[in-house]
Scaffold this active site. Structure first.
Site, PDB file in Angstrom:
ATOM      1  N   CYS A 105      -8.858  -4.967  -9.546  1.00 46.21           N
ATOM      2  CA  CYS A 105      -8.506  -3.919 -10.507  1.00 46.21           C
ATOM      3  C   CYS A 105      -8.040  -2.709  -9.701  1.00 46.21           C
ATOM      4  O   CYS A 105      -8.849  -2.038  -9.062  1.00 46.21           O
ATOM      5  CB  CYS A 105      -9.748  -3.604 -11.344  1.00 46.21           C
ATOM      6  SG  CYS A 105      -9.468  -2.380 -12.613  1.00 46.21           S
ATOM      7  N   CYS A 159      -4.928   0.565   6.520  1.00 42.53           N
ATOM      8  CA  CYS A 159      -5.180   2.012   6.657  1.00 42.53           C
ATOM      9  C   CYS A 159      -6.504   2.453   6.056  1.00 42.53           C
ATOM     10  O   CYS A 159      -6.900   3.600   6.231  1.00 42.53           O
ATOM     11  CB  CYS A 159      -4.034   2.816   6.059  1.00 42.53           C
ATOM     12  SG  CYS A 159      -4.037   2.905   4.255  1.00 42.53           S
ATOM     13  N   CYS A 180       0.851  -1.184   0.000  1.00 39.67           N
ATOM     14  CA  CYS A 180       0.000   0.000   0.000  1.00 39.67           C
ATOM     15  C   CYS A 180       0.890   1.238   0.000  1.00 39.67           C
ATOM     16  O   CYS A 180       1.762   1.384   0.862  1.00 39.67           O
ATOM     17  CB  CYS A 180      -0.901  -0.006   1.232  1.00 39.67           C
ATOM     18  SG  CYS A 180      -1.848   1.517   1.434  1.00 39.67           S
ATOM     19  N   CYS A 196      -7.385  -0.843   1.559  1.00 40.26           N
ATOM     20  CA  CYS A 196      -6.259  -1.405   2.311  1.00 40.26           C
ATOM     21  C   CYS A 196      -6.771  -1.908   3.661  1.00 40.26           C
ATOM     22  O   CYS A 196      -7.474  -1.191   4.371  1.00 40.26           O
ATOM     23  CB  CYS A 196      -5.182  -0.351   2.527  1.00 40.26           C
ATOM     24  SG  CYS A 196      -3.856  -0.900   3.637  1.00 40.26           S
ATOM     25  N   CYS A 202       0.410   3.309   3.396  1.00 34.64           N
ATOM     26  CA  CYS A 202       0.819   2.853   4.741  1.00 34.64           C
ATOM     27  C   CYS A 202       1.869   1.763   4.750  1.00 34.64           C
ATOM     28  O   CYS A 202       2.371   1.411   5.809  1.00 34.64           O
ATOM     29  CB  CYS A 202      -0.400   2.416   5.549  1.00 34.64           C
ATOM     30  SG  CYS A 202      -0.987   0.752   5.150  1.00 34.64           S
TER      31      CYS A 202
HETATM   32 FE    FE Z   1      -2.689   1.111   3.554  1.00 30.59          FE
END
Ligand code: FE
Length: 146
Positions: free
Chosen positions: A135, A115, A63, A112, A66
């Protein structure tokens, strides 16, 4: 791992999986503007413009907001949709899901798992073995080669 990209983001970590529940105002302060718009306001980058759309490196995708591990390159497949696409996540709980009824469509939003950043959407037209297509927006991802 911390580098210049994350110098202003004290919540970035590749190892800490503790859930973050931070207000948008905090993310606005620590994320680059274009990433903030996708991560916190579910903006979508234009098809075929993202850096990972046609990318084939071997490694892990994290991510970008984060540092949470999201996908492995062996789950990435050549999709014609114009965004990086994966058929499974790196582990259960690495992402979370939410019903998205915007733009006159009912879709599954992918966030995510650490986060809550908007990553993209999940569709049921992916390849075996899962039949799923995650996607994703390239800007929400950060690739680290093995
Ligand atoms: Fe994240």
């Amino acid at each position: 791992m911390r580098d210049a990209t994350h110098a202003s983001n004290p919540w970035y970590s590749r190892t800490d999986t503790t859930r973050l529940d931070l207000p948008d105002s905090t993310w606005k302060r620590v994320l680059p503007h274009d990433l903030y718009e996708v991560a916190r306001h579910a903006a979508t980058e234009r098809a075929f413009t993202g850096k990972y759309s046609e990318f084939e490196g071997i490694g892990t995708y994290y991510c970008a907001a984060c540092g949470n591990a999201l996908f492995r390159s062996d789950a990435k497949f050549a999709s014609t949709c114009g965004w990086p696409s994966f058929f499974e996540t790196v582990r259960p709980g690495s992402v979370s899901y939410r019903k998205d009824s915007s733009y006159g469509m009912v879709r599954t939003e992918v966030l995510c798992g650490r986060c809550g950043a908007h990553l993209g959407h999940l569709f049921d037209d992916g390849p075996p073995p899962t039949g799923k297509r995650y996607c994703m927006n390239s800007i929400s991802l950060e690739f680290e080669p093995d």
